[in-house]
Design an enzyme around this catalytic site. Structure first.
Site, PDB file in Angstrom:
ATOM      1  CG  LEU A  53     -20.988  35.981  -0.319  1.00  0.00           C
ATOM      2  CD1 LEU A  53     -22.207  36.673   0.464  1.00  0.00           C
ATOM      3  CD2 LEU A  53     -19.793  36.502   0.141  1.00  0.00           C
ATOM      4  CE1 TYR A 103     -13.845  25.946   3.415  1.00  0.00           C
ATOM      5  CE2 TYR A 103     -12.171  26.937   4.878  1.00  0.00           C
ATOM      6  CZ  TYR A 103     -13.411  26.981   3.978  1.00  0.00           C
ATOM      7  OH  TYR A 103     -14.071  28.224   4.141  1.00  0.00           O
ATOM      8  CE  LYS A 107     -13.912  28.887   0.848  1.00  0.00           C
ATOM      9  NZ  LYS A 107     -15.137  29.805   0.063  1.00  0.00           N
ATOM     10  CG  ASN A 132     -12.621  31.764  12.731  1.00  0.00           C
ATOM     11  OD1 ASN A 132     -13.114  31.065  12.104  1.00  0.00           O
ATOM     12  ND2 ASN A 132     -11.563  31.780  13.547  1.00  0.00           N
ATOM     13  CG  HIS A 281     -46.622  60.554  45.801  1.00  0.00           C
ATOM     14  ND1 HIS A 281     -46.904  59.817  44.657  1.00  0.00           N
ATOM     15  CD2 HIS A 281     -46.360  59.765  46.746  1.00  0.00           C
ATOM     16  CE1 HIS A 281     -46.838  58.506  44.621  1.00  0.00           C
ATOM     17  NE2 HIS A 281     -46.442  58.344  46.023  1.00  0.00           N
ATOM     18  N   PRO A 282     -47.147  65.007  44.797  1.00  0.00           N
ATOM     19  CG  PRO A 282     -48.980  65.340  43.577  1.00  0.00           C
ATOM     20  CD  PRO A 282     -48.476  64.327  44.109  1.00  0.00           C
ATOM     21  N   GLY A 283     -46.087  68.033  46.347  1.00  0.00           N
ATOM     22  CA  GLY A 283     -45.866  68.270  47.549  1.00  0.00           C
ATOM     23  C   GLY A 283     -44.416  67.609  48.226  1.00  0.00           C
TER      24      GLY A 283
END
Length: 370
Positions: A53, A103, A107, A132, A281-283
């Protein structure tokens, strides 16, 4: 399998090394710019494969293309030939190897050196002409528009676009790593071919890329997520998220409270509804309405709940009980008024999914007692 990875500090290499370390049976040997080239002969003496690489693509001087790409590859091939074994090589070339620039020429010459090594040694050589490549750990402000845009947008910095229509051909780093691992583990038949490529290539434009990344940023405010489950959007989203700094890992969402409890929206989708939770909440009884089209799924994750239903046409009623101790989805049905009552002694917490985003202009929520 003992694998030599050159260019080990690069982002593709870092992703590959992490993956190989997750798998049984691999030992990774690394070569980077900090490693003396004289060590190549020693490093390749007992390896089973090379993933090459290493390379340069933005050197200060043009001649460094030759030394960093062609020269290093030639030295690697010589070291492999000297060791006298058939060591397979995976090489990351570039689509620019077909172009007339310094480049690309360096390569291409590196490819030719590897083909000559394959002929002399009989070893397999896999040359990948990569587009890319993007993904986590890619360096911003270097040679990747994806990395630069992700970094800047995640940090609240401006981005610069010269041509929104400029085409981009992209490969995702996880797909690249998958391809390399499949070669190393022989998990698929790799037919001999002149060049190899990643299994998936994505096509987009610079403008579309920027818009997508900005949509990821904006989703924290709108709560509307992009379609991040598949394809390019999935890969870009993962990449964008990897550029967030730890102090930006979390964000607040709106919370609406009244004497009954709180209601919090978490996530909205463009075509599959929204997610939220509420407490009671409760109830306390919440709801007491029906929908013509909207449907919902409720999941009590804490507390005891009684769901009440009434058919608005027939007045048929129905009750069912559920609790956080036994996960059970309760669905609301169009044309049935419904409510939910906390029948326990502690606060009740309920997750809620609705199949559409709430529209204040067309709420499809009609008050109606159960």
């Amino acid at each position: 399998m003992k694998v030599l990875i050159t260019g080990s500090n690069g982002f593709i290499a870092q992703n590959l090394i992490v993956r190989l370390n997750e798998l049984d049976g691999f030992e990774v040997v690394t070569f980077s710019r900090q490693t003396a080239e004289q060590q190549l002969s020693e490093l390749v003496s007992d390896i089973d494969a090379v993933v090459h690489l290493a390379g340069v693509n933005r050197p200060p001087l043009p001649e460094e293309f030759v030394s960093g790409n062609t020269g290093l590859t030639q030295d690697l091939c010589k070291a492999l030939l000297d060791c006298g074994r058939q060591v397979p090589v995976i090489f990351t070339s570039s689509t620019q190897a077909a172009l007339e620039n310094a480049y690309g020429k360096s390569k291409l010459d590196a490819e030719l050196a590897l083909r000559d090594y394959a002929t002399q040694s009989g070893a397999a050589v896999y040359i990948y002409r990569l587009p890319n490549v993007f993904g986590k750990w890619c360096k911003p402000n270097y040679n990747s528009a994806v990395a630069t845009f992700c970094h800047n947008i995640a940090k609240g910095l401006p981005i610069q676009i010269n041509d929104t229509s400029a085409a981009l051909s992209l490969g995702y780093v996880d797909d690249v790593v998958d391809a390399f691992v499949n070669v190393l583990t022989h998990k698929q038949n790799i037919e001999a071919t002149e060049f190899y490529s990643v299994p998936v290539l994505y096509q987009t434009t610079v403008g579309q890329l920027a818009q997508q990344l900005e949509a990821f940023r904006d989703s924290r405010t709108s709560l509307i997520t992009e379609q991040v489950g598949t394809g390019l959007v999935r890969a870009l989203y993962s990449t964008y998220m990897s550029y967030l700094s730890p102090d930006n890992f979390a964000y607040e969402v709106p919370k609406f409270g009244d004497p009954r409890g709180v209601f919090v929206e978490m996530l909205k989708t463009k075509d599959s509804g929204q997610f939220s939770y509420f407490t009671a909440h409760p109830g306390i009884t919440r709801g007491g309405h029906y929908h013509h089209t909207k449907t919902e799924k409720f999941l009590v994750i804490k507390g005891q709940a009684c769901f009440g239903f009434r058919n608005v046409l027939t007045d048929e009623t129905y009750k069912l009980f559920t609790s956080g101790d036994l996960p059970k989805i309760v669905e609301t049905i169009p044309g049935w008024s419904h409510d939910i009552t906390n029948v326990g002694a502690e606060e009740m917490v309920v997750m809620l999914w609705a199949n559409e985003i709430f529209d204040r202009d067309r709420p499809d929520t009609i008050a109606s007692k159960v």
